[in-house]
Design a protein around this motif. Structure first.
Motif, PDB file in Angstrom:
ATOM      1  N   LEU A 134      -9.138  33.900 -58.906  1.00  0.00           N
ATOM      2  CA  LEU A 134     -10.276  34.820 -58.849  1.00  0.00           C
ATOM      3  C   LEU A 134     -11.516  34.213 -59.501  1.00  0.00           C
ATOM      4  O   LEU A 134     -12.639  34.482 -59.083  1.00  0.00           O
ATOM      5  CB  LEU A 134      -9.909  36.139 -59.537  1.00  0.00           C
ATOM      6  CG  LEU A 134     -10.713  37.354 -59.096  1.00  0.00           C
ATOM      7  CD1 LEU A 134     -10.508  37.638 -57.614  1.00  0.00           C
ATOM      8  CD2 LEU A 134     -10.325  38.578 -59.911  1.00  0.00           C
ATOM      9  N   CYS A 135     -11.305  33.342 -60.498  1.00  0.00           N
ATOM     10  CA  CYS A 135     -12.476  32.738 -61.162  1.00  0.00           C
ATOM     11  C   CYS A 135     -13.218  31.797 -60.216  1.00  0.00           C
ATOM     12  O   CYS A 135     -14.368  31.447 -60.474  1.00  0.00           O
ATOM     13  CB  CYS A 135     -12.072  32.025 -62.454  1.00  0.00           C
ATOM     14  SG  CYS A 135     -10.936  30.654 -62.237  1.00  0.00           S
ATOM     15  N   MET A 136     -12.583  31.405 -59.120  1.00  0.00           N
ATOM     16  CA  MET A 136     -13.277  30.571 -58.132  1.00  0.00           C
ATOM     17  C   MET A 136     -13.923  31.398 -57.038  1.00  0.00           C
ATOM     18  O   MET A 136     -14.837  30.936 -56.368  1.00  0.00           O
ATOM     19  CB  MET A 136     -12.294  29.593 -57.476  1.00  0.00           C
ATOM     20  CG  MET A 136     -12.285  28.243 -58.133  1.00  0.00           C
ATOM     21  SD  MET A 136     -11.374  27.061 -57.124  1.00  0.00           S
ATOM     22  CE  MET A 136     -12.358  26.967 -55.663  1.00  0.00           C
TER      23      MET A 136
ATOM     24  N   THR B 150      -2.858  34.733 -65.397  1.00  0.00           N
ATOM     25  CA  THR B 150      -4.227  34.931 -65.868  1.00  0.00           C
ATOM     26  C   THR B 150      -4.782  33.606 -66.359  1.00  0.00           C
ATOM     27  O   THR B 150      -4.178  32.947 -67.211  1.00  0.00           O
ATOM     28  CB  THR B 150      -4.265  35.964 -67.019  1.00  0.00           C
ATOM     29  OG1 THR B 150      -3.577  37.139 -66.604  1.00  0.00           O
ATOM     30  CG2 THR B 150      -5.696  36.312 -67.402  1.00  0.00           C
ATOM     31  N   CYS B 151      -5.928  33.224 -65.800  1.00  0.00           N
ATOM     32  CA  CYS B 151      -6.580  31.961 -66.140  1.00  0.00           C
ATOM     33  C   CYS B 151      -7.104  32.013 -67.578  1.00  0.00           C
ATOM     34  O   CYS B 151      -7.835  32.927 -67.938  1.00  0.00           O
ATOM     35  CB  CYS B 151      -7.714  31.740 -65.139  1.00  0.00           C
ATOM     36  SG  CYS B 151      -9.058  30.736 -65.747  1.00  0.00           S
ATOM     37  N   GLU B 152      -6.691  31.037 -68.364  1.00  0.00           N
ATOM     38  CA  GLU B 152      -7.075  31.066 -69.785  1.00  0.00           C
ATOM     39  C   GLU B 152      -8.546  30.702 -70.001  1.00  0.00           C
ATOM     40  O   GLU B 152      -9.091  30.956 -71.062  1.00  0.00           O
ATOM     41  CB  GLU B 152      -6.172  30.141 -70.605  1.00  0.00           C
ATOM     42  CG  GLU B 152      -6.371  28.662 -70.344  1.00  0.00           C
ATOM     43  CD  GLU B 152      -5.377  27.821 -71.136  1.00  0.00           C
ATOM     44  OE1 GLU B 152      -4.347  28.338 -71.581  1.00  0.00           O
ATOM     45  OE2 GLU B 152      -5.648  26.616 -71.297  1.00  0.00           O
ATOM     46  N   HIS B 153      -9.178  30.109 -69.007  1.00  0.00           N
ATOM     47  CA  HIS B 153     -10.582  29.737 -69.172  1.00  0.00           C
ATOM     48  C   HIS B 153     -11.524  30.912 -68.919  1.00  0.00           C
ATOM     49  O   HIS B 153     -12.604  30.963 -69.491  1.00  0.00           O
ATOM     50  CB  HIS B 153     -10.954  28.587 -68.229  1.00  0.00           C
ATOM     51  CG  HIS B 153     -10.182  27.344 -68.505  1.00  0.00           C
ATOM     52  ND1 HIS B 153      -9.693  26.516 -67.514  1.00  0.00           N
ATOM     53  CD2 HIS B 153      -9.783  26.791 -69.668  1.00  0.00           C
ATOM     54  CE1 HIS B 153      -9.039  25.513 -68.054  1.00  0.00           C
ATOM     55  NE2 HIS B 153      -9.065  25.657 -69.366  1.00  0.00           N
ATOM     56  N   HIS B 154     -11.131  31.825 -68.035  1.00  0.00           N
ATOM     57  CA  HIS B 154     -12.036  32.911 -67.649  1.00  0.00           C
ATOM     58  C   HIS B 154     -11.435  34.296 -67.822  1.00  0.00           C
ATOM     59  O   HIS B 154     -12.095  35.288 -67.537  1.00  0.00           O
ATOM     60  CB  HIS B 154     -12.489  32.731 -66.199  1.00  0.00           C
ATOM     61  CG  HIS B 154     -13.157  31.421 -65.952  1.00  0.00           C
ATOM     62  ND1 HIS B 154     -12.498  30.339 -65.411  1.00  0.00           N
ATOM     63  CD2 HIS B 154     -14.420  31.003 -66.218  1.00  0.00           C
ATOM     64  CE1 HIS B 154     -13.332  29.312 -65.339  1.00  0.00           C
ATOM     65  NE2 HIS B 154     -14.493  29.686 -65.829  1.00  0.00           N
ATOM     66  N   PHE B 155     -10.169  34.368 -68.233  1.00  0.00           N
ATOM     67  CA  PHE B 155      -9.478  35.650 -68.370  1.00  0.00           C
ATOM     68  C   PHE B 155      -9.536  36.429 -67.050  1.00  0.00           C
ATOM     69  O   PHE B 155      -9.790  37.623 -67.006  1.00  0.00           O
ATOM     70  CB  PHE B 155     -10.075  36.479 -69.515  1.00  0.00           C
ATOM     71  CG  PHE B 155      -9.085  37.435 -70.135  1.00  0.00           C
ATOM     72  CD1 PHE B 155      -8.142  36.978 -71.034  1.00  0.00           C
ATOM     73  CD2 PHE B 155      -9.103  38.792 -69.824  1.00  0.00           C
ATOM     74  CE1 PHE B 155      -7.225  37.854 -71.607  1.00  0.00           C
ATOM     75  CE2 PHE B 155      -8.184  39.676 -70.380  1.00  0.00           C
ATOM     76  CZ  PHE B 155      -7.249  39.208 -71.269  1.00  0.00           C
TER      77      PHE B 155
HETATM   78 ZN    ZN Z   1     -10.640  30.132 -64.393  1.00  0.00          ZN
END
Ligand code: ZN
Length: 188
Positions: free
Chosen positions: A149-151, A78-83
């Motif tokens: 996924l945030c991209m 899980t990306c810490e910038h965007h959850f």
């Molecule tokens: Zn992200």
């Protein structure tokens, strides 16, 4: 109020913020389900590398000068910038000195660090540092390819782009031939 109850009410607030009715049938139990799923998704916080990396001493005919590689370790993080999730494959290798581990431990190590709030670069660093520290290895590598996924669902909206990171320590960093051999093994 218990921590879990507090979290459930925070999640209900988030649903309201999104314009939803947190009491409607489909959403009523969602905070409970989310918390339950987080326990699995973030279970890496409850583990330490020293509990995982139980090693044995290489003796007799076990050659010490070889690359030990586990390829294509699927992971979920899980990306810490965007959850938001990122998923992909990690390739983990080391060259032992006197200590070796069961090969599945390399996969468990990736799992442990991936199941936290993360950035891909840090997972690679944590994996190789744990191997160098706890096994006293000659070299360690963690190469990761993943899709974020945030991209794809926000930002630049690129669905096919994959991110590749390569964390190298010891011999893989210093010795060009070891590094080339490792890359060839991963590509095969
Ligand atoms: Zn992200």
């Amino acid at each position: 109020m218990s921590d879990e109850k507090k979290m459930e009410s925070s999640l209900r607030e988030i649903f309201s913020f999104l314009g939803e009715d947190p009491d409607r049938e489909g959403l009523k139990e969602t905070p409970k389900r989310m918390i339950k799923s987080w326990k699995r998704i973030f279970e890496g916080y409850n583990k330490k590398p020293e509990d995982l990396l139980t090693f044995f001493y290489a003796e007799g005919d076990i050659p010490k000068e070889q690359i030990i590689l586990l390829k294509d370790i699927e992971f979920f993080s899980t990306c810490e910038h965007h959850f938001l999730p990122f998923t992909g494959k990690a390739h983990v290798a080391y060259i032992p000195t006197d200590r070796i581990i069961g090969i599945s431990k390399l996969a468990r190590l990736v799992e442990m660090y991936a199941r936290r709030l993360q950035i891909q670069e840090r997972i690679g660093n944590q994996v190789v540092d744990a191997i160098m520290t706890h096994l006293g290895a000659k070299a360690a590598a963690c190469i990761i390819e993943s899709k974020h996924l945030c991209m794809s669902c926000r930002g630049v909206e690129k669905h096919e782009a994959s991110m590749v990171t390569s964390a190298l320590r010891g011999g893989f960093l210093e010795d060009y031939r070891s590094r080339m051999e490792l890359l060839a093994l991963i590509k095969d």
